[in-house]
Structure formats: structure tokens, C-alpha cells
Design a protein around this motif. Structure first.
Motif, PDB file in Angstrom:
ATOM      1  N   UNK A  41      16.485  26.597  15.261  1.00  0.00           N
ATOM      2  CA  UNK A  41      15.669  27.727  15.724  1.00  0.00           C
ATOM      3  C   UNK A  41      16.479  28.657  16.610  1.00  0.00           C
ATOM      4  N   UNK A  42      17.282  28.088  17.525  1.00  0.00           N
ATOM      5  CA  UNK A  42      18.115  28.915  18.411  1.00  0.00           C
ATOM      6  C   UNK A  42      19.140  29.709  17.609  1.00  0.00           C
ATOM      7  N   UNK A  43      19.737  29.072  16.608  1.00  0.00           N
ATOM      8  CA  UNK A  43      20.718  29.781  15.780  1.00  0.00           C
ATOM      9  C   UNK A  43      20.065  30.913  14.988  1.00  0.00           C
ATOM     10  N   UNK A  44      18.812  30.694  14.578  1.00  0.00           N
ATOM     11  CA  UNK A  44      18.097  31.707  13.805  1.00  0.00           C
ATOM     12  C   UNK A  44      17.463  32.778  14.686  1.00  0.00           C
ATOM     13  N   UNK A  45      17.444  32.550  16.008  1.00  0.00           N
ATOM     14  CA  UNK A  45      16.863  33.530  16.922  1.00  0.00           C
ATOM     15  C   UNK A  45      15.353  33.562  16.896  1.00  0.00           C
ATOM     16  N   UNK A 107      19.204  30.403   7.933  1.00  0.00           N
ATOM     17  CA  UNK A 107      19.893  31.541   8.531  1.00  0.00           C
ATOM     18  C   UNK A 107      19.883  32.747   7.593  1.00  0.00           C
ATOM     19  N   UNK A 108      20.138  32.481   6.326  1.00  0.00           N
ATOM     20  CA  UNK A 108      20.162  33.573   5.350  1.00  0.00           C
ATOM     21  C   UNK A 108      18.788  34.245   5.268  1.00  0.00           C
ATOM     22  N   UNK A 109      17.724  33.451   5.308  1.00  0.00           N
ATOM     23  CA  UNK A 109      16.379  34.026   5.241  1.00  0.00           C
ATOM     24  C   UNK A 109      16.121  34.929   6.442  1.00  0.00           C
ATOM     25  N   UNK A 110      16.373  34.412   7.653  1.00  0.00           N
ATOM     26  CA  UNK A 110      16.066  35.196   8.854  1.00  0.00           C
ATOM     27  C   UNK A 110      17.006  36.384   9.029  1.00  0.00           C
ATOM     28  N   UNK A 111      18.218  36.278   8.449  1.00  0.00           N
ATOM     29  CA  UNK A 111      19.172  37.379   8.584  1.00  0.00           C
ATOM     30  C   UNK A 111      18.912  38.501   7.586  1.00  0.00           C
ATOM     31  N   UNK A 112      18.462  38.165   6.363  1.00  0.00           N
ATOM     32  CA  UNK A 112      18.419  39.171   5.310  1.00  0.00           C
ATOM     33  C   UNK A 112      17.059  39.350   4.623  1.00  0.00           C
ATOM     34  N   UNK A 113      16.151  38.395   4.774  1.00  0.00           N
ATOM     35  CA  UNK A 113      14.900  38.499   4.025  1.00  0.00           C
ATOM     36  C   UNK A 113      13.659  38.654   4.892  1.00  0.00           C
ATOM     37  N   UNK A 114      13.720  38.192   6.140  1.00  0.00           N
ATOM     38  CA  UNK A 114      12.545  38.349   6.995  1.00  0.00           C
ATOM     39  C   UNK A 114      12.402  39.815   7.401  1.00  0.00           C
ATOM     40  N   UNK A 115      11.195  40.206   7.677  1.00  0.00           N
ATOM     41  CA  UNK A 115      10.914  41.584   8.078  1.00  0.00           C
ATOM     42  C   UNK A 115      10.284  41.594   9.468  1.00  0.00           C
ATOM     43  N   UNK A 116      10.992  42.111  10.486  1.00  0.00           N
ATOM     44  CA  UNK A 116      12.351  42.662  10.410  1.00  0.00           C
ATOM     45  C   UNK A 116      13.393  41.543  10.437  1.00  0.00           C
ATOM     46  N   UNK A 117      14.643  41.900  10.117  1.00  0.00           N
ATOM     47  CA  UNK A 117      15.729  40.931  10.199  1.00  0.00           C
ATOM     48  C   UNK A 117      15.928  40.522  11.656  1.00  0.00           C
ATOM     49  N   UNK A 118      16.325  39.290  11.850  1.00  0.00           N
ATOM     50  CA  UNK A 118      16.567  38.781  13.201  1.00  0.00           C
ATOM     51  C   UNK A 118      18.055  38.926  13.500  1.00  0.00           C
TER      52      UNK A 118
END
Length: 308
Positions: A41-45, A107-118
Motif C-alpha cells: 500500500x505504501x509503495x502504491x501510495x 503498482x502498474x494499476x495505480x500508476x497507469x490505470x486508476x483515475x486519477x493516477x497515483x
């Protein structure tokens, strides 16, 4: 969170777990690096509750879109486990370990697919894209995966130095004649040492063969000699150890017995006991048995040692 673990995971333990810059991470007994759920969770922000929310719906018949996206990313890489974490009991507490494929998919999901990106996920994804996940965790923990193997080589050579000069002329020792088995163990990642002495297992079964078939009538009597363990072994406190040396005339018979009886049947059983007491992981035990049996023309095992 409850789950039915994969059989291979039942033998895993936590080798080391620490928190670095607020990120919980560790290494499993098979060398696999991981992040805790909180560390992921911390790595994903994001909050840990977000990660737990995803895992809670992992096996839903119709999982939420974000869960399905992460699962698809993992399926595309061959990941098919029931849940995205491994649960391990240590000191009465349950630890949840997320290994490399899982962490990178989140990480890939939260960086590129979540709205907004984290943004935090973007930064950490880039870090791990430049370095492998394994190297990242190993570096943070100061872990050298080859250290145990180096120690195993050192202990093997220490025993060679003591044993080679102690066996009387005209006789052979079990340790010397089974050195190739121990070499294969070390090469495949097993680490024979003070709690893992393969020649002891071989010697016990060979002794039964010797007595049961009264082989001394054919080859002559075996004799006792003083066997010493290196100072690095706790067994050295009771040196010298009584051991048997066998007539050179029986060497060919012993080699045939080693191939046809011990390596075919005794070694698999011995390695299973080492998996059961967690001296070895099932993958290393299976790889070792496969390498040794293939070297003498025996078909490799069709199932992982310790697995169902």
C-alpha cells in the motif's frame, strides 16, 4: 482473511522481514522477495484498506473492475493462485506476503490505470522498472542469497580435509564415496551442514544392507575408525565419532546399491523428511532429486517432493 494455501506454500517460512522507510518487506525461505500488504500500500501510495479491499473481492464471481484489471495483468503472466498473497504464521501472528508479480501488477494499476493516477505509484514503478523487484528488496535488506551456499561449500571442504586422511588404507568411507550426492545438493541450492548430513542417512541404510545380507562373508569385515566433525559443527564437541569403513572389495557393490537402491528410493524419502522439517524447500528438494537421478539415467520425479 482466510484462504486455502497452495501446497508448495505450506513449507515456506519468513527468512527475514523488516520495515524500510515505512515499507514492510522481507524474504521467504525459498529466496522469494515480498512486500507486506501495508508495504505494498505504501509503495502504491494508497491506504492499506484499498489493498485489502481488492483482496477481499479477489474470488468474487463478478469482481469489481479494478480487481479484474489486476487479475488479468497477472493471468497474462501465468499467475493462477487463489489469492494475491501468501499467508504465513510466525510467532503466533499471520504475515501476508505479496511477491514480485503481484506487487508489480498492483503498482502498474495505480500508476497507469486508476483515475486519477497515483504519483507515488508512478515513481516506484519507474524505480522497479530500472531495477528488478528482487534486486530492490535484496538491496534494502542487505541480503546475499549466495551466502548460505558459500557456507555449505566451506563446511563441505572442511569435512573433506578431516575425512580424507582418517580412513585406513584398504577401506572406503561413506562420506567420500557419496561426495557427488552432496555436491549435487549444494549446486541445486540445498545447504548441507550441521543439521543436514546426507552421508548419515546413506550410512544408516547401507549398514542395514551390509548386516541384512551378511556382506562381510563376501567382502570381509568392516572396521571402525575415528570420524571427526569440523569445529564449525556442534557434533565436534563429542569428537571423535565412531564410524564404519568398508573393505575396498565392496566398493563396486556399494556403488551399485547407491544407484539402484538409495538414489532411486532412499534419497526421495530422505529429502521428503527434510522438506517436512523445513530444512529444505520442496522446489529445491525436487530439483536436487531430478539432477541426481537424471545423472544416472533414472526418470525424474513427476511430482514435487512434499506436494500432493
Amino acid at each position: 482473511m482466510t484462504r486455502t494455501p497452495d501446497q508448495a506454500e505450506l513449507n515456506l517460512e519468513i527468512e527475514r522481514e523488516v520495515e524500510v522507510d515505512g515499507v514492510g518487506m522481507g524474504i521467504l525461505s525459498d529466496g522469494s522477495p515480498y512486500l507486506t500488504l501495508r508495504g505494498l500500500a505504501r509503495m502504491c501510495g494508497v491506504d492499506e484498506s484499498s489493498i485489502r479491499g481488492i483482496t477481499a473481492h479477489w474470488n468474487d464471481d463478478a469482481p469489481p473492475p479494478r480487481v479484474e484489471r489486476i487479475k488479468k495483468a497477472l493471468r497474462d503472466q501465468g499467475f493462477s493462485k487463489r489469492l494475491p498473497y501468501i499467508s504465513i504464521i510466525k510467532d503466533g501472528a499471520t504475515h501476508y506476503a505479496c511477491t514480485d508479480l503481484v506487487c508489480m501488477a498492483f503498482l502498474e494499476y495505480y500508476a497507469f490505470e486508476s483515475k486519477p493516477a497515483v504519483q507515488k505509484a508512478v515513481e516506484n514503478y519507474r524505480v522497479l522498472a530500472r531495477k528488478t523487484f528482487r534486486d530492490f528488496i535484496y538491496a534494502r535488506l542487505g541480503y546475499d542469497p549466495k551466502a548460505a551456499q558459500v557456507l555449505a561449500w566451506e563446511r563441505f571442504h572442511e569435512r573433506i580435509d578431516l575425512v580424507y586422511d582418517s580412513v585406513p588404507d584398504g577401506y572406503f568411507s561413506i562420506f567420500k564415496e557419496t561426495a557427488d550426492v552432496q555436491l549435487a545438493l549444494i549446486r541445486e541450492g540445498a545447504c548441507p551442514g550441521c543439521k543436514f548430513i546426507p552421508d548419515s542417512s546413506i550410512g544408516n541404510l547401507w549398514g542395514k544392507e551390509w548386516r541384512g545380507k551378511t556382506l562381510e562373508l563376501q567382502f570381509g569385515a568392516r572396521i571402525e575408525y575415528d570420524h571427526y566433525f569440523p569445529d564449525s559443527y556442534p557434533q565436534s564437541k563429542s569428537n571423535p565419532q565412531g564410524a564404519h569403513a568398508y573393505p575396498d572389495a565392496a566398493r563396486a557393490y556399494f556403488k551399485r546399491w547407491l544407484r539402484e537402491a538409495y538414489i532411486a528410493h532412499g534419497l526421495p524419502n530422505y529429502l521428503k523428511t527434510k522438506v517436512a522439517d523445513k530444512t529444505l524447500t520442496a522446489p529445491i528438494a525436487t530439483a536436487t532429486l531430478t539432477a541426481i537421478q537424471k545423472s544416472i539415467g533414472i526418470a525424474p520425479p513427476t511430482r514435487r517432493l512434499g506436494g500432493r
